[in-house]
Design an enzyme around this catalytic site. Structure first.
Site, PDB file in Angstrom:
ATOM      1  N   ASN A 177      15.375  -4.956 -27.643  1.00 11.37           N
ATOM      2  CA  ASN A 177      14.513  -4.870 -28.981  1.00 11.37           C
ATOM      3  C   ASN A 177      14.876  -5.293 -30.048  1.00 11.37           C
ATOM      4  O   ASN A 177      15.909  -5.057 -30.738  1.00 11.37           O
ATOM      5  CB  ASN A 177      14.379  -3.166 -29.350  1.00 11.37           C
ATOM      6  CG  ASN A 177      13.515  -2.775 -30.297  1.00 11.37           C
ATOM      7  OD1 ASN A 177      13.029  -3.844 -31.222  1.00 11.37           O
ATOM      8  ND2 ASN A 177      13.162  -1.504 -30.337  1.00 11.37           N
ATOM      9  N   ARG A 187      10.755  -6.330 -26.399  1.00  9.25           N
ATOM     10  CA  ARG A 187       9.686  -6.017 -27.332  1.00  9.25           C
ATOM     11  C   ARG A 187       9.258  -7.236 -27.924  1.00  9.25           C
ATOM     12  O   ARG A 187       9.905  -8.018 -28.533  1.00  9.25           O
ATOM     13  CB  ARG A 187      10.426  -5.176 -28.347  1.00  9.25           C
ATOM     14  CG  ARG A 187       9.284  -4.756 -29.428  1.00  9.25           C
ATOM     15  CD  ARG A 187      10.063  -3.933 -30.568  1.00  9.25           C
ATOM     16  NE  ARG A 187       9.000  -3.671 -31.786  1.00  9.25           N
ATOM     17  CZ  ARG A 187       9.479  -4.026 -33.152  1.00  9.25           C
ATOM     18  NH1 ARG A 187      10.729  -4.372 -33.221  1.00  9.25           N
ATOM     19  NH2 ARG A 187       8.729  -4.025 -34.016  1.00  9.25           N
ATOM     20  N   HIS A 247       3.828  -1.146 -33.693  1.00  7.66           N
ATOM     21  CA  HIS A 247       4.625   0.145 -33.242  1.00  7.66           C
ATOM     22  C   HIS A 247       4.162   0.811 -32.051  1.00  7.66           C
ATOM     23  O   HIS A 247       4.249   1.776 -31.940  1.00  7.66           O
ATOM     24  CB  HIS A 247       4.836   1.194 -34.517  1.00  7.66           C
ATOM     25  CG  HIS A 247       5.622   0.643 -35.804  1.00  7.66           C
ATOM     26  ND1 HIS A 247       5.085   0.947 -37.033  1.00  7.66           N
ATOM     27  CD2 HIS A 247       6.640   0.067 -35.881  1.00  7.66           C
ATOM     28  CE1 HIS A 247       6.000   0.258 -37.906  1.00  7.66           C
ATOM     29  NE2 HIS A 247       6.974  -0.022 -37.237  1.00  7.66           N
ATOM     30  N   ARG A 270       7.690  -4.729 -47.796  1.00  8.48           N
ATOM     31  CA  ARG A 270       6.407  -5.149 -47.450  1.00  8.48           C
ATOM     32  C   ARG A 270       5.364  -4.150 -48.499  1.00  8.48           C
ATOM     33  O   ARG A 270       5.655  -3.226 -48.663  1.00  8.48           O
ATOM     34  CB  ARG A 270       6.009  -5.205 -46.161  1.00  8.48           C
ATOM     35  CG  ARG A 270       6.494  -6.251 -45.287  1.00  8.48           C
ATOM     36  CD  ARG A 270       6.081  -5.844 -43.728  1.00  8.48           C
ATOM     37  NE  ARG A 270       7.433  -5.401 -43.137  1.00  8.48           N
ATOM     38  CZ  ARG A 270       7.438  -4.857 -41.859  1.00  8.48           C
ATOM     39  NH1 ARG A 270       6.210  -4.882 -41.249  1.00  8.48           N
ATOM     40  NH2 ARG A 270       8.260  -4.132 -41.242  1.00  8.48           N
ATOM     41  N   GLU A 282      11.956   3.317 -27.924  1.00  8.59           N
ATOM     42  CA  GLU A 282      11.199   2.180 -27.581  1.00  8.59           C
ATOM     43  C   GLU A 282      11.739   1.471 -26.419  1.00  8.59           C
ATOM     44  O   GLU A 282      11.055   0.857 -25.469  1.00  8.59           O
ATOM     45  CB  GLU A 282      11.258   1.368 -28.809  1.00  8.59           C
ATOM     46  CG  GLU A 282      10.266   1.679 -29.956  1.00  8.59           C
ATOM     47  CD  GLU A 282      10.465   0.899 -31.045  1.00  8.59           C
ATOM     48  OE1 GLU A 282       9.345   0.571 -31.765  1.00  8.59           O
ATOM     49  OE2 GLU A 282      11.488   0.355 -31.495  1.00  8.59           O
TER      50      GLU A 282
END
Length: 401
Positions: free
Chosen positions: A9, A92, A180, A235, A373
């Protein structure tokens, strides 16, 4: 010989990883996990066992090349696999575009197609693809699988998938993709009832919400790029699109300058002028830090209500991600803004980080579920490898790129 799968990841300056042994019936057993952080002066590797006991800590001079970084990582992990052979690496990948709606074996054509999607995720895509290229260089015969953050949202209903633009733009791949997805899939898999109307708040440096019903994404806050939706660490999240035109036409800002502003100098760091780290802002007495926190919590609460609306209600709210899992104060502030929906949390359970933090009187449940994840990447990689071996038993011995 027993096989193992490595899940990577990758971020811009760090890689989280987990290695799994593949057992009878393709069961996955965690062998080790950890992170590799690369900073300006050093690279720090931490490896833990399945019980989170530290097995290795290794710090070295920072390495410039991704190949050297990958070699360092493999050199530390493979001896911990025992008699198992590393059969595949799952990655990922943030953006799969309109083409990649499920995990896929990586070859040169796939890598080229994923590289072409970089403008849609300039902050993330290069970091996801660098380890793939590195492994092609140092382990060309090792199978690699791309697992996509966008795939979970691929079948969004048209109401939430389409932008209010002429049809030809959607035909060109301009649509809501969502991100996500690996985290949201993990949460969906971990729930007892798939029929529940669930809103998942993945809150971290990057933050987004997802409305999930019957185990599928119904709506989400990020859209074409990971820039949309909630305000984040650096962001902006959703803004008036006319602002971009204004900055171009009146301030004479270039596309690259606007990209730098919206991706790197906005959100928590932009509002506070102090830090992009929520922990630092929570510890600060500066009024601007409080204003940034307030706006973040207000934005999340508003969008939770929007996610609930698209399902005609909510049965469960889940907090996950770095902030969602570890900041009781942020959870408290967000939930306080949703009291009008009948939400009530147990302050003591929340502060202690319990799994369930809602009271019996609450109209819907609130839970804190740590995401994983890497386990989803490993499962998706295992499924792809099983399928590839069924189709071609010799595939494991071929060069995928």
């Amino acid at each position: 010989m027993p096989q193992a799968i490595l899940a990577l990841n990758a971020g811009s300056s760090s890689i989280k990883f987990a290695a799994y042994r593949v057992g009878t019936g393709s069961e996955l057993t965690l062998a080790c996990k950890g992170s590799l952080d690369r900073h300006a002066r050093e690279a720090k590797l931490i490896v833990k066992d399945a019980a989170s006991t530290v097995l290795q800590e290794h710090t070295s001079e920072s390495v410039d090349s991704s190949s050297a970084l990958t070699t360092l990582l493999l050199g530390r992990i493979e001896p911990l696999l025992g008699d198992a052979e590393l059969a595949a690496v799952g990655h990922r990948v943030v953006h799969g575009g309109p083409t990649f709606s499920a995990p896929v074996l990586v070859d040169s054509a796939v890598l080229q197609a994923l590289d072409a999607l970089t403008p849609l995720a300039p902050l993330h895509q290069p970091g996801c693809l660098d380890p793939i290229r590195s492994l092609i260089s140092v382990r060309p015969r090792l199978l690699q699988v791309a697992c996509f953050d966008t795939a979970f949202h691929h079948d969004l209903p048209p109401t939430y998938r389409r932008f209010p633009l002429p049809a030809e733009f959607e035909a060109d791949g301009i649509r809501r993709y969502g991100f996500h997805g690996l985290s949201f899939e993990y949460i969906a898999r971990s729930l007892d009832s798939v029929e529940a109307r669930v809103v998942v708040a993945h809150l971290g440096s990057g933050s987004s919400l997802c409305a999930i019903r019957n185990g599928k994404s119904v709506n989400t806050t990020m859209s074409l790029t990971p820039l949309d939706g909630l305000m984040m660490a650096t962001r902006s999240g959703a803004i008036d699109p006319g602002l971009v035109l204004y900055l171009q036409q009146t301030k004479n800002m270039s596309a690259s300058e606007i990209e730098e502003l919206l991706y790197h100098r906005s959100g928590l760091i932009g509002l506070s002028g102090i830090s992009s780290d929520m922990r630092i802002l929570l510890a600060s007495d500066d009024l601007k830090a409080k204003e940034a926190i307030d706006q973040f919590c207000a934005c999340v609460a508003e969008q939770i209500a929007a996610m609930a609306t698209c399902m005609s209600g909510v049965d469960l709210l889940v907090f996950t991600g770095g902030i969602g899992e570890n900041s009781p104060e942020i959870r408290k502030q967000i939930c306080a803004r949703l009291n009008w929906l009948g939400l009530r949390i147990d302050d003591e359970a929340n502060m202690r980080g319990h799994n369930s933090i809602s009271t019996r009187e609450s109209r819907f449940a609130v839970r804190v579920i740590p995401t994983d994840e890497e386990s989803v990447i490993a499962m998706q990689t295992r499924d792809i490898i099983d399928r590839a071996n069924l189709e071609d038993p010799n595939r494991i011995a071929k060069n995928p790129a």
